[in-house]
Write a protein that holds these residues in place. Sequence first.
Motif, PDB file in Angstrom:
ATOM      1  N   ASP A 250       2.409 -72.663  29.829  1.00  0.00           N
ATOM      2  CA  ASP A 250       3.836 -72.295  29.850  1.00  0.00           C
ATOM      3  C   ASP A 250       4.060 -70.876  29.349  1.00  0.00           C
ATOM      4  O   ASP A 250       5.175 -70.345  29.443  1.00  0.00           O
ATOM      5  N   SER A 251       3.019 -70.279  28.801  1.00  0.00           N
ATOM      6  CA  SER A 251       3.153 -68.908  28.290  1.00  0.00           C
ATOM      7  C   SER A 251       3.540 -67.968  29.418  1.00  0.00           C
ATOM      8  O   SER A 251       3.043 -68.071  30.545  1.00  0.00           O
ATOM      9  N   GLY A 252       4.428 -67.046  29.108  1.00  0.00           N
ATOM     10  CA  GLY A 252       4.888 -66.090  30.105  1.00  0.00           C
ATOM     11  C   GLY A 252       6.186 -65.462  29.651  1.00  0.00           C
ATOM     12  O   GLY A 252       6.632 -65.675  28.520  1.00  0.00           O
ATOM     13  N   VAL A 253       6.774 -64.696  30.531  1.00  0.00           N
ATOM     14  CA  VAL A 253       8.081 -64.108  30.229  1.00  0.00           C
ATOM     15  C   VAL A 253       9.128 -64.829  31.068  1.00  0.00           C
ATOM     16  O   VAL A 253       9.005 -64.923  32.294  1.00  0.00           O
ATOM     17  N   TYR A 254      10.133 -65.341  30.395  1.00  0.00           N
ATOM     18  CA  TYR A 254      11.199 -66.088  31.055  1.00  0.00           C
ATOM     19  C   TYR A 254      12.419 -65.186  31.182  1.00  0.00           C
ATOM     20  O   TYR A 254      12.949 -64.700  30.193  1.00  0.00           O
ATOM     21  N   PHE A 255      12.828 -64.963  32.411  1.00  0.00           N
ATOM     22  CA  PHE A 255      13.974 -64.108  32.681  1.00  0.00           C
ATOM     23  C   PHE A 255      15.168 -64.954  33.111  1.00  0.00           C
ATOM     24  O   PHE A 255      15.028 -65.932  33.839  1.00  0.00           O
ATOM     25  N   CYS A 256      16.303 -64.513  32.670  1.00  0.00           N
ATOM     26  CA  CYS A 256      17.554 -65.087  33.123  1.00  0.00           C
ATOM     27  C   CYS A 256      18.294 -64.005  33.895  1.00  0.00           C
ATOM     28  O   CYS A 256      18.192 -62.818  33.561  1.00  0.00           O
ATOM     29  N   ALA A 257      19.018 -64.398  34.920  1.00  0.00           N
ATOM     30  CA  ALA A 257      19.804 -63.446  35.699  1.00  0.00           C
ATOM     31  C   ALA A 257      21.132 -64.079  36.052  1.00  0.00           C
ATOM     32  O   ALA A 257      21.250 -65.309  36.115  1.00  0.00           O
ATOM     33  N   SER A 258      22.135 -63.245  36.286  1.00  0.00           N
ATOM     34  CA  SER A 258      23.418 -63.787  36.720  1.00  0.00           C
ATOM     35  C   SER A 258      23.991 -62.917  37.832  1.00  0.00           C
ATOM     36  O   SER A 258      23.668 -61.729  37.951  1.00  0.00           O
ATOM     37  N   SER A 259      24.816 -63.531  38.652  1.00  0.00           N
ATOM     38  CA  SER A 259      25.482 -62.792  39.718  1.00  0.00           C
ATOM     39  C   SER A 259      26.877 -63.352  39.912  1.00  0.00           C
ATOM     40  O   SER A 259      27.162 -64.504  39.577  1.00  0.00           O
ATOM     41  N   GLN A 260      27.715 -62.508  40.466  1.00  0.00           N
ATOM     42  CA  GLN A 260      29.115 -62.888  40.627  1.00  0.00           C
ATOM     43  C   GLN A 260      29.291 -63.857  41.794  1.00  0.00           C
ATOM     44  O   GLN A 260      29.976 -64.858  41.684  1.00  0.00           O
TER      45      GLN A 260
ATOM     46  N   SER B 159      13.888 -62.814  21.786  1.00  0.00           N
ATOM     47  CA  SER B 159      13.180 -61.860  22.640  1.00  0.00           C
ATOM     48  C   SER B 159      11.720 -62.273  22.797  1.00  0.00           C
ATOM     49  O   SER B 159      11.099 -61.986  23.826  1.00  0.00           O
ATOM     50  N   HIS B 160      11.200 -62.929  21.757  1.00  0.00           N
ATOM     51  CA  HIS B 160       9.857 -63.472  21.888  1.00  0.00           C
ATOM     52  C   HIS B 160       9.713 -64.671  20.962  1.00  0.00           C
ATOM     53  O   HIS B 160      10.422 -64.792  19.955  1.00  0.00           O
ATOM     54  N   SER B 161       8.800 -65.556  21.338  1.00  0.00           N
ATOM     55  CA  SER B 161       8.576 -66.780  20.575  1.00  0.00           C
ATOM     56  C   SER B 161       7.105 -67.167  20.680  1.00  0.00           C
ATOM     57  O   SER B 161       6.545 -67.183  21.777  1.00  0.00           O
ATOM     58  N   VAL B 162       6.533 -67.473  19.538  1.00  0.00           N
ATOM     59  CA  VAL B 162       5.146 -67.959  19.499  1.00  0.00           C
ATOM     60  C   VAL B 162       5.184 -69.356  18.911  1.00  0.00           C
ATOM     61  O   VAL B 162       5.657 -69.547  17.790  1.00  0.00           O
ATOM     62  N   ILE B 163       4.726 -70.325  19.676  1.00  0.00           N
ATOM     63  CA  ILE B 163       4.738 -71.715  19.200  1.00  0.00           C
ATOM     64  C   ILE B 163       3.393 -72.351  19.478  1.00  0.00           C
ATOM     65  O   ILE B 163       2.610 -71.860  20.299  1.00  0.00           O
ATOM     66  N   GLU B 164       3.155 -73.462  18.787  1.00  0.00           N
ATOM     67  CA  GLU B 164       1.907 -74.182  19.006  1.00  0.00           C
ATOM     68  C   GLU B 164       2.069 -75.180  20.147  1.00  0.00           C
ATOM     69  O   GLU B 164       3.172 -75.684  20.405  1.00  0.00           O
ATOM     70  N   LYS B 165       0.990 -75.453  20.799  1.00  0.00           N
ATOM     71  CA  LYS B 165       0.972 -76.462  21.853  1.00  0.00           C
ATOM     72  C   LYS B 165       1.550 -77.766  21.311  1.00  0.00           C
ATOM     73  O   LYS B 165       1.211 -78.183  20.208  1.00  0.00           O
ATOM     74  N   GLY B 166       2.429 -78.371  22.091  1.00  0.00           N
ATOM     75  CA  GLY B 166       3.039 -79.630  21.676  1.00  0.00           C
ATOM     76  C   GLY B 166       4.400 -79.470  21.016  1.00  0.00           C
ATOM     77  O   GLY B 166       5.151 -80.441  20.890  1.00  0.00           O
TER      78      GLY B 166
ATOM     79  N   PHE C  97      19.571 -58.904  35.485  1.00  0.00           N
ATOM     80  CA  PHE C  97      18.597 -59.609  34.664  1.00  0.00           C
ATOM     81  C   PHE C  97      18.752 -59.289  33.184  1.00  0.00           C
ATOM     82  O   PHE C  97      19.143 -58.168  32.815  1.00  0.00           O
ATOM     83  N   GLY C  98      18.402 -60.259  32.367  1.00  0.00           N
ATOM     84  CA  GLY C  98      18.247 -60.026  30.946  1.00  0.00           C
ATOM     85  C   GLY C  98      16.889 -59.396  30.674  1.00  0.00           C
ATOM     86  O   GLY C  98      16.083 -59.205  31.590  1.00  0.00           O
ATOM     87  N   GLN C  99      16.637 -59.124  29.396  1.00  0.00           N
ATOM     88  CA  GLN C  99      15.389 -58.439  29.037  1.00  0.00           C
ATOM     89  C   GLN C  99      14.216 -59.394  28.992  1.00  0.00           C
ATOM     90  O   GLN C  99      13.070 -58.970  28.912  1.00  0.00           O
ATOM     91  N   GLY C 100      14.511 -60.700  29.069  1.00  0.00           N
ATOM     92  CA  GLY C 100      13.434 -61.671  29.082  1.00  0.00           C
ATOM     93  C   GLY C 100      13.085 -62.190  27.700  1.00  0.00           C
ATOM     94  O   GLY C 100      13.352 -61.541  26.684  1.00  0.00           O
ATOM     95  N   THR C 101      12.525 -63.377  27.684  1.00  0.00           N
ATOM     96  CA  THR C 101      11.950 -63.964  26.464  1.00  0.00           C
ATOM     97  C   THR C 101      10.464 -64.143  26.703  1.00  0.00           C
ATOM     98  O   THR C 101      10.062 -64.824  27.651  1.00  0.00           O
ATOM     99  N   ARG C 102       9.678 -63.507  25.870  1.00  0.00           N
ATOM    100  CA  ARG C 102       8.223 -63.682  25.994  1.00  0.00           C
ATOM    101  C   ARG C 102       7.809 -64.901  25.179  1.00  0.00           C
ATOM    102  O   ARG C 102       7.966 -64.920  23.971  1.00  0.00           O
ATOM    103  N   LEU C 103       7.311 -65.908  25.868  1.00  0.00           N
ATOM    104  CA  LEU C 103       6.875 -67.137  25.210  1.00  0.00           C
ATOM    105  C   LEU C 103       5.354 -67.169  25.186  1.00  0.00           C
ATOM    106  O   LEU C 103       4.698 -67.004  26.223  1.00  0.00           O
ATOM    107  N   THR C 104       4.819 -67.375  23.999  1.00  0.00           N
ATOM    108  CA  THR C 104       3.377 -67.519  23.839  1.00  0.00           C
ATOM    109  C   THR C 104       3.108 -68.879  23.213  1.00  0.00           C
ATOM    110  O   THR C 104       3.607 -69.165  22.113  1.00  0.00           O
ATOM    111  N   VAL C 105       2.343 -69.699  23.909  1.00  0.00           N
ATOM    112  CA  VAL C 105       1.974 -71.018  23.392  1.00  0.00           C
ATOM    113  C   VAL C 105       0.510 -70.944  22.994  1.00  0.00           C
ATOM    114  O   VAL C 105      -0.349 -70.597  23.818  1.00  0.00           O
ATOM    115  N   VAL C 106       0.239 -71.258  21.733  1.00  0.00           N
ATOM    116  CA  VAL C 106      -1.141 -71.141  21.226  1.00  0.00           C
ATOM    117  C   VAL C 106      -1.688 -72.517  20.835  1.00  0.00           C
ATOM    118  O   VAL C 106      -0.947 -73.463  20.649  1.00  0.00           O
TER     119      VAL C 106
END
Lengths: 111, 114
Positions: free
Chosen positions: B86-96, B9-16, B105-114
Motif C-alpha cells: 500500500d506504500s505510495g503517494v496518494y493524491f486527491c483531486a477535485s473538479s467543478q 503530508s506523509h505517514s509511516v505506519i507498521e504493517k497491520g 490536485f493536492g500535494q499528496g500524502t506519502r504513505l510508507t508501510v513498514v
Amino acid sequence: DQQVKQNSPSLSVQEGRISILNCDYTNSMFDYFLWYKKYPAEGPTFLISISSIKDKNEDGRFTVFLNKSAKHLSLHIVPSQPGDSAVYFCAASANGQNFVFGPGTRLSVLP
Amino acid sequence: EAGVTQFPSHSVIEKGQTVTLRCDPISGHDNLYWYRRVMGKEIKFLLHFVKESKQDESGMPNNRFLAERTGGTYSTLKVQPAELEDSGVYFCASSQRQGGTEAFFGQGTRLTVV
C-alpha cells in the motif's frame, strides 16, 4: 493494458530549444485530454487541455496537438526553460469519467 | 482561493495498522477523486465522488480501502489493515464539473508501510 502511453520515460533538451512530449492512447471514447506537470514532492499541476473537437490548443509557450485518427497527442514547449524540468503526465477522460494517466515523461532542460 | 489540501503530508505506519488520509477539495467542487502513485509509476485512479455519492470506485484495490465523503465536503480514505504494497503517494483531486474540465490536485500524502 495501458490505455494512455508515454513511450519516452525521459527527454533532455537544450534551453531555448523546443521540447516535444508525446502521448498515445487506445480508447477511442476519450474526449478530453490534459497535460500535467509534476515537480518532486508536489502534486500534479494542470498545464493545458484539449477537447476532442479541436486539434490544437495554445497557451503561451505551451501548445497541445491532437491527432484523433492516430490516437496521438503531443505537447510542445517553446522555448524550453530550465524551470520546465519536471515529469509530464498525459491524461485522458471519456464522457466525464475519471482521468486515466500515462506513466509520465521526465523532461530535463539543460542550461 | 485555497487549493486542494491533503493531510497528513506523509505517514509511516507498521504493517497491520490503520491509517486515514484526508482531503479537502476546492470549495464548490462537487467532484472529488482519489489517485495513487506507487513506486514512481503512473498515477492510478482509485475512486470518484460526486458530492457524497461514489460515482466510480472501480480502481479501489481491495476491501481494505474505504473512502467516505460525508456531506459532500471533505473526504477520507482509510486503509485497514495496511500492507507493505500500500506504500505510495496518494493524491486527491477535485473538479467543478464532471467532464471537459481539469482537475486540481493536492500535494499528496506519502504513505510508507513498514
